[in-house]
Design an enzyme around this catalytic site. Structure first.
Site, PDB file in Angstrom:
ATOM      1  N   HIS A 178     -10.958 -27.638  36.743  1.00  0.00           N
ATOM      2  CA  HIS A 178     -10.627 -26.273  37.147  1.00  0.00           C
ATOM      3  C   HIS A 178      -9.187 -26.166  37.645  1.00  0.00           C
ATOM      4  O   HIS A 178      -8.951 -25.652  38.743  1.00  0.00           O
ATOM      5  CB  HIS A 178     -11.571 -25.811  38.267  1.00  0.00           C
ATOM      6  CG  HIS A 178     -13.021 -25.828  37.908  1.00  0.00           C
ATOM      7  ND1 HIS A 178     -14.032 -25.917  38.845  1.00  0.00           N
ATOM      8  CD2 HIS A 178     -13.639 -25.734  36.701  1.00  0.00           C
ATOM      9  CE1 HIS A 178     -15.203 -25.899  38.242  1.00  0.00           C
ATOM     10  NE2 HIS A 178     -15.007 -25.794  36.937  1.00  0.00           N
TER      11      HIS A 178
HETATM   12  C1  LIG Z   1     -14.624 -29.641  29.914  1.00  0.00           C
HETATM   13  C2  LIG Z   1     -14.536 -28.401  30.756  1.00  0.00           C
HETATM   14  C3  LIG Z   1     -15.691 -27.941  31.407  1.00  0.00           C
HETATM   15  C4  LIG Z   1     -15.617 -26.808  32.190  1.00  0.00           C
HETATM   16  N1  LIG Z   1     -16.779 -26.279  32.690  1.00  0.00           N
HETATM   17  C5  LIG Z   1     -16.765 -25.060  33.269  1.00  0.00           C
HETATM   18  C6  LIG Z   1     -17.971 -24.377  33.576  1.00  0.00           C
HETATM   19  O1  LIG Z   1     -19.076 -24.842  33.287  1.00  0.00           O
HETATM   20  N2  LIG Z   1     -17.874 -23.162  34.184  1.00  0.00           N
HETATM   21  C7  LIG Z   1     -16.682 -22.603  34.502  1.00  0.00           C
HETATM   22  O2  LIG Z   1     -16.668 -21.521  35.090  1.00  0.00           O
HETATM   23  N3  LIG Z   1     -15.518 -23.211  34.188  1.00  0.00           N
HETATM   24  C8  LIG Z   1     -15.536 -24.400  33.551  1.00  0.00           C
HETATM   25  N4  LIG Z   1     -14.368 -24.970  33.148  1.00  0.00           N
HETATM   26  C9  LIG Z   1     -13.111 -24.279  33.467  1.00  0.00           C
HETATM   27  C10 LIG Z   1     -12.911 -22.995  32.653  1.00  0.00           C
HETATM   28  O3  LIG Z   1     -13.358 -23.160  31.337  1.00  0.00           O
HETATM   29  C11 LIG Z   1     -11.434 -22.610  32.722  1.00  0.00           C
HETATM   30  O4  LIG Z   1     -11.084 -22.369  34.075  1.00  0.00           O
HETATM   31  C12 LIG Z   1     -11.087 -21.347  31.941  1.00  0.00           C
HETATM   32  O5  LIG Z   1     -11.543 -21.426  30.613  1.00  0.00           O
HETATM   33  C13 LIG Z   1      -9.566 -21.152  31.978  1.00  0.00           C
HETATM   34  O6  LIG Z   1      -9.209 -20.030  31.224  1.00  0.00           O
HETATM   35  P1  LIG Z   1      -7.692 -19.738  30.849  1.00  0.00           P
HETATM   36  O7  LIG Z   1      -7.700 -18.482  30.076  1.00  0.00           O
HETATM   37  O8  LIG Z   1      -6.864 -19.865  32.047  1.00  0.00           O
HETATM   38  O9  LIG Z   1      -7.261 -20.966  29.902  1.00  0.00           O
HETATM   39  P2  LIG Z   1      -7.898 -21.494  28.554  1.00  0.00           P
HETATM   40  O10 LIG Z   1      -9.276 -20.953  28.363  1.00  0.00           O
HETATM   41  O11 LIG Z   1      -7.744 -22.973  28.569  1.00  0.00           O
HETATM   42  O12 LIG Z   1      -7.000 -20.842  27.414  1.00  0.00           O
HETATM   43  C14 LIG Z   1      -5.706 -21.239  27.089  1.00  0.00           C
HETATM   44  C15 LIG Z   1      -5.533 -21.082  25.586  1.00  0.00           C
HETATM   45  O13 LIG Z   1      -4.170 -21.132  25.264  1.00  0.00           O
HETATM   46  C16 LIG Z   1      -3.980 -21.944  24.129  1.00  0.00           C
HETATM   47  N5  LIG Z   1      -2.627 -22.479  24.192  1.00  0.00           N
HETATM   48  C17 LIG Z   1      -2.100 -23.309  25.116  1.00  0.00           C
HETATM   49  N6  LIG Z   1      -0.815 -23.584  24.842  1.00  0.00           N
HETATM   50  C18 LIG Z   1      -0.514 -22.908  23.700  1.00  0.00           C
HETATM   51  C19 LIG Z   1       0.651 -22.802  22.897  1.00  0.00           C
HETATM   52  N7  LIG Z   1       1.787 -23.461  23.212  1.00  0.00           N
HETATM   53  N8  LIG Z   1       0.618 -22.017  21.791  1.00  0.00           N
HETATM   54  C20 LIG Z   1      -0.512 -21.336  21.459  1.00  0.00           C
HETATM   55  N9  LIG Z   1      -1.658 -21.425  22.185  1.00  0.00           N
HETATM   56  C21 LIG Z   1      -1.656 -22.192  23.284  1.00  0.00           C
HETATM   57  C22 LIG Z   1      -5.056 -23.015  24.286  1.00  0.00           C
HETATM   58  O14 LIG Z   1      -5.318 -23.689  23.073  1.00  0.00           O
HETATM   59  C23 LIG Z   1      -6.214 -22.197  24.792  1.00  0.00           C
HETATM   60  O15 LIG Z   1      -6.967 -21.642  23.741  1.00  0.00           O
HETATM   61  C24 LIG Z   1     -14.388 -26.126  32.377  1.00  0.00           C
HETATM   62  C25 LIG Z   1     -13.251 -26.585  31.728  1.00  0.00           C
HETATM   63  C26 LIG Z   1     -13.312 -27.709  30.918  1.00  0.00           C
HETATM   64  C27 LIG Z   1     -12.075 -28.172  30.196  1.00  0.00           C
END
Ligand SMILES: Cc1cc2nc3c(=O)[nH]c(=O)nc-3n(C[C@H](O)[C@H](O)[C@H](O)COP(=O)(O)OP(=O)(O)OC[C@H]3O[C@@H](n4cnc5c(N)ncnc54)[C@H](O)[C@@H]3O)c2cc1C
Length: 499
Positions: free
Chosen positions: A440
């Site tokens: 997280h």
């Molecule tokens: C293994 C795992 C288990 C987890 N389990 C849970 C759970 O059960 N419950 C929960 O609430 N949270 C969980 N989390 C945490 C939760 O999933 C994240 O906090 C949340 O998805 C973050 O969202 P975000 O939009 O910030 O980033 P992300 O969802 O990571 O999105 C970022 C996106 O940007 C893209 N990206 C990055 N850099 C570039 C670039 N240079 N060019 C183009 N695209 C790019 C990535 O590929 C990705 O698709 C877990 C995370 C992981 C990794």
């Protein structure tokens, strides 16, 4: 080949980015292009809850590693992040928690109190429809009575509570932000390019104008660029664009386009460490007695969406005060009714279960920065010693709580680290040697720091940030729901502010 210019370009189709795109489309803010580095999420292991076990470390994971950290004995740990449509929300365990109301009030950012964010959570949940896991293992169900008859029916970080968690699944399948927000937005005219990695953002004076792709293609954003690449990806892209702490950029041999202290600072995560239990007739595992169940599992999942492959591994857990004192919980436990391998490697013969302790509100902070060698991700685990003290107390209390759980004949002895590791000192050493995180990471572009309460990056026009990186402090539970809430609110704010 995409058109060369759009009104808005959203970088990253993750939990937040999908909701941003939907929000801009719903307000008819202009043409929207979403750029995603990874492939589609239309892949059986993404849909099937247990599939995450095989995706970690694979091509749909960015496979970052932390810098060596003094607080955990100089170890470096894996930092998985989803790399596909749906982002980390396509690789996660789908546990659904808003966090505690007080988490948002504690941010002390105008417009982000719990009263401010609650309507957005309700709207996100109307699209996601999180629900308690159907068909949870009897061991997970056995946690429900831990805090007596007056405890809430479903666990909540607001109070001591335990049992089966809620999940963003529908009919035994993953239901991510890509399903709930991006696909409907595509029908409304949003475009998405997958397998399309952004290398940097191009500035025209102090205005973000262009997105430069890894293959050199340049796209223009007429009204604005929204950075939704996640807590690691978003600050990494700013640093690659010369936006960040001037000293660090210079030391890394980069030109400084816009000095911005605070980019990459305040990185933190929920540290976690756990206990393994093993014995025949206990939880799920690979052994002769369960061979038939595993062999039948693919057919059972395909026909009925149930059985072991419908388990997202984490099925439930608890929130409690580590020292058993009054007041809100300071630790969360995730319960996995599977025998996990604590010696490395994916598989281990036997049956059992696992429960961890994660710190709800870590005080430790690390940082992400660019060096000559590349990206350095320091999560700062246990940089503040009080974090380790709470973890030690939490692990001690977790042991007594699990001893009280209604596990019946499925109860198994603790096999790792084992009952001999009993003193606070021994447990602290175990945690330092074994701790990882709950995956997280947040805070690297915090509101109140480099980002305003309207999610605009200070010092640059036409550039917004909307993902988990903007949280000033991590919420007291899992971060996917808060990330989607941030994306959902961002769509509305950016449509308004860009107009
Ligand atoms: C293994 C795992 C288990 C987890 N389990 C849970 C759970 O059960 N419950 C929960 O609430 N949270 C969980 N989390 C945490 C939760 O999933 C994240 O906090 C949340 O998805 C973050 O969202 P975000 O939009 O910030 O980033 P992300 O969802 O990571 O999105 C970022 C996106 O940007 C893209 N990206 C990055 N850099 C570039 C670039 N240079 N060019 C183009 N695209 C790019 C990535 O590929 C990705 O698709 C877990 C995370 C992981 C990794």
């Amino acid at each position: 080949m995409p058109a060369a210019a759009y009104d808005f370009i959203v970088i990253g189709a993750g939990s937040a980015g999908c909701a941003v795109a939907a929000g801009l489309a719903a307000r008819q803010a202009g043409s929207v292009l979403v750029l995603e580095a990874g492939p589609s999420d239309r892949w059986p292991l993404v849909r099937m809850p247990f599939g995450l076990v095989w995706m970690l470390g694979g091509r749909r994971d960015w496979r970052y590693r932390s810098a060596p950290m003094a607080g955990i004995g100089g170890r470096s740990i894996a930092i998985p992040r989803g790399r596909m449509l749906g982002g980390s929300g396509s690789i996660n365990s789908m546990v659904w928690f808003r966090g505690r109301a007080e988490d948002f009030d504690g941010w002390a950012v105008p417009g982000w109190s719990f009263a401010d964010v609650e309507p957005a959570f309700a709207e996100v949940e109307a699209a996601i429809r999180p629900a308690p896991l159907a068909g949870a293992h009897p061991l997970t169900v056995g946690l429900s009575g831990l805090f007596g008859a007056n405890a809430p029916t479903h666990p909540t970080p607001e109070r001591e509570s335990a049992g089966v968690f809620r999940f963003n699944m529908r009919n035994g399948r993953r239901w991510s932000a890509a399903d709930a927000f991006l696909r409907p937005a595509l029908a409304a005219g949003v475009q998405v390019l997958q397998n399309c990695e952004v290398a940097r953002i191009g500035l025209k004076r102090d205005r973000a104008r262009e997105v430069v792709l890894a293959d050199g293609v340049v796209l223009t954003a007429r009204k604005g660029i929204v950075l939704s690449a996640g807590s690691i990806g978003s600050p990494a892209l700013l640093l690659a664009s010369g936006i960040g702490p001037a000293e660090d950029l210079k030391a890394a041999g980069r030109d400084v386009a816009i000095p911005a202290d605070g980019v990459g600072a305040n990185l933190h995560d929920h540290p976690g460490a756990g206990l393994h239990f093993a014995g025949p007739g206990s939880g799920y595992g690979l052994n002769a007695g369960q061979a038939g169940q595993w062999l039948a599992a693919p057919l059972r999942y395909a026909l009925m969406r149930s059985g072991v492959l419908a388990s997202p591994t984490v099925e439930g857990g608890a929130f409690f005060n580590a020292r058993g004192e009054d007041g809100p919980p300071d630790v969360q436990s995730h319960f996995i009714p599977f025998l996990l391998n604590w010696e490395g490697g994916r598989y281990r013969y036997g049956a059992g279960y696992f429960a961890d302790i994660c710190l709800c509100r870590p005080k430790s902070r690390g940082r992400l920065r660019l060096t000559k060698q590349g990206l350095e991700i320091d999560l700062g685990l246990f940089a503040d010693p009080s974090d380790l003290d709470i973890m030690v107390a939490g692990l001690q209390r977790l042991r007594s709580l699990l001893a009280e759980a209604e596990f019946g004949a499925r109860r198994a002895p603790e096999i790792f680290p084992g009952p001999a590791i009993a003193s606070d000192e021994a447990i602290a050493a175990h945690i330092r040697a074994r701790a990882g995180t709950a995956y997280h990471p947040v805070g690297t572009l915090a509101m109140g720091g480099p980002v305003t309460e309207r999610l605009a990056l200070r010092g640059v026009d036409g550039l917004w940030v909307a993902d988990a990186s903007v949280m000033p402090a991590v919420t007291s539970a899992n971060t996917n729901a808060p990330a989607m809430m941030i994306g959902h609110r961002a769509g509305a704010m950016i449509a308004e502010d860009a107009a």
